[in-house]
Design a protein around this motif. Structure first.
Motif, short mmCIF file in Angstrom:
data_model
loop_
_atom_site.label_atom_id
_atom_site.label_comp_id
_atom_site.label_asym_id
_atom_site.label_seq_id
_atom_site.Cartn_x
_atom_site.Cartn_y
_atom_site.Cartn_z
N GLN A 78 12.68 8.65 -1.73
CA GLN A 78 13.41 7.46 -2.17
C GLN A 78 13.76 6.57 -0.99
O GLN A 78 13.69 5.34 -1.09
CB GLN A 78 14.67 7.86 -2.94
CG GLN A 78 15.28 6.71 -3.71
CD GLN A 78 14.31 6.13 -4.73
OE1 GLN A 78 13.73 6.84 -5.54
NE2 GLN A 78 14.10 4.82 -4.69
N LEU A 79 14.11 7.18 0.15
CA LEU A 79 14.39 6.38 1.34
C LEU A 79 13.16 5.59 1.78
O LEU A 79 13.27 4.40 2.12
CB LEU A 79 14.85 7.28 2.50
CG LEU A 79 16.25 7.85 2.39
CD1 LEU A 79 16.47 8.93 3.45
CD2 LEU A 79 17.30 6.75 2.53
N ILE A 80 11.99 6.22 1.76
CA ILE A 80 10.76 5.55 2.16
C ILE A 80 10.44 4.41 1.19
O ILE A 80 10.09 3.30 1.60
CB ILE A 80 9.59 6.54 2.25
CG1 ILE A 80 9.84 7.63 3.30
CG2 ILE A 80 8.26 5.81 2.52
CD1 ILE A 80 9.92 7.16 4.72
N ALA A 113 0.84 -1.20 0.00
CA ALA A 113 0.00 0.00 0.00
C ALA A 113 0.87 1.25 0.00
O ALA A 113 0.58 2.23 -0.70
CB ALA A 113 -0.93 0.00 1.21
N VAL A 114 1.96 1.22 0.77
CA VAL A 114 2.88 2.35 0.79
C VAL A 114 3.52 2.53 -0.59
O VAL A 114 3.59 3.64 -1.11
CB VAL A 114 3.98 2.16 1.87
CG1 VAL A 114 5.07 3.20 1.72
CG2 VAL A 114 3.35 2.24 3.25
N LEU A 115 3.96 1.44 -1.18
CA LEU A 115 4.58 1.53 -2.49
C LEU A 115 3.59 2.02 -3.54
O LEU A 115 3.95 2.80 -4.42
CB LEU A 115 5.17 0.18 -2.90
CG LEU A 115 6.39 -0.26 -2.11
CD1 LEU A 115 6.76 -1.69 -2.47
CD2 LEU A 115 7.57 0.66 -2.35
N ALA A 116 2.35 1.58 -3.46
CA ALA A 116 1.35 2.00 -4.43
C ALA A 116 1.02 3.48 -4.27
O ALA A 116 0.80 4.19 -5.25
CB ALA A 116 0.08 1.17 -4.28
N PHE A 176 2.56 3.57 9.33
CA PHE A 176 3.54 3.77 8.26
C PHE A 176 2.86 4.14 6.95
O PHE A 176 3.37 4.96 6.20
CB PHE A 176 4.38 2.50 8.08
CG PHE A 176 5.55 2.67 7.14
CD1 PHE A 176 6.66 3.41 7.51
CD2 PHE A 176 5.56 2.07 5.90
CE1 PHE A 176 7.75 3.55 6.66
CE2 PHE A 176 6.64 2.19 5.04
CZ PHE A 176 7.74 2.94 5.42
N VAL A 177 1.69 3.57 6.71
CA VAL A 177 0.97 3.84 5.47
C VAL A 177 0.51 5.29 5.37
O VAL A 177 0.19 5.76 4.27
CB VAL A 177 -0.23 2.89 5.27
CG1 VAL A 177 0.26 1.45 5.11
CG2 VAL A 177 -1.22 2.99 6.42
#
Length: 172
Positions: A78-80, A15-18, A159-160
């Motif tokens: 980018q770090l996240i 979900a974070v990546l999306a 985190f999300v």
């Protein structure tokens, strides 16, 4: 490890990546000083005269500060993203290796601690006080995740929320 824990963690990371965490680009198509609607289209309202509008001149960041802000925000994004990918890989490894929830939490705590340190390093580089504060707050949230009793649960609930906030607030 319990497959349901690894699956939940993987879904949270995905979900974070999306969601991503990049500048929303709202200022790339707009002409500076031109009012826009919520959809980003020009409203047709008149642009303020720069000679009579002194308030905007005093609040506009310098070119160096703006470039630094863009650089810091991109680096944090980018770090996240990289951290999310590494956590997803750790989760997949944990499933294959059948790690216990405690072992997975230990891996997550270490990964989140390193991520918080890296994000805080970017805060030290920020020239804009608002961006420095935002990035430091982000690092603190990640540190809280590392200190959580269950970092995997924290990932799914806290985190999300980080990428959307960075997308919204980390820009010039």
């Amino acid at each position: 490890m319990h497959r349901s824990s690894a699956t939940a963690l993987t879904l949270a990371v995905l979900a974070v990546l999306a969601t991503g965490c990049s500048d929303d680009g709202s200022d790339t198509d707009a002409v500076p000083g031109t009012p826009t609607s919520a959809a980003g289209a020009p409203t047709g309202e008149a642009t303020p005269d720069p000679v009579t509008s002194t308030a905007t001149a005093t609040t506009t960041p310098t070119a160096g500060t703006a470039a630094n802000t863009a650089q810091v925000c991109r680096a944090v994004d980018q770090l996240i993203i990289d951290g999310s990918r590494q956590i997803a890989a750790d989760s997949a490894d944990a499933t294959r290796e059948e790690l216990t929830p405690e072992q997975l939490n230990g891996k997550l705590k270490g990964r989140l601690s390193r991520l918080a340190d890296d994000v805080r390093e970017q805060a030290r580089k920020a020239k804009d006080a608002r961006i420095k504060k935002l990035v430091n707050e982000t690092a603190t949230k990640i540190e809280n995740g590392a200190a959580a009793k269950s970092p995997a649960s924290w990932m799914g609930s806290e985190f999300v929320e980080i990428p959307p906030r960075l997308t919204r607030d980390c820009h010039v």
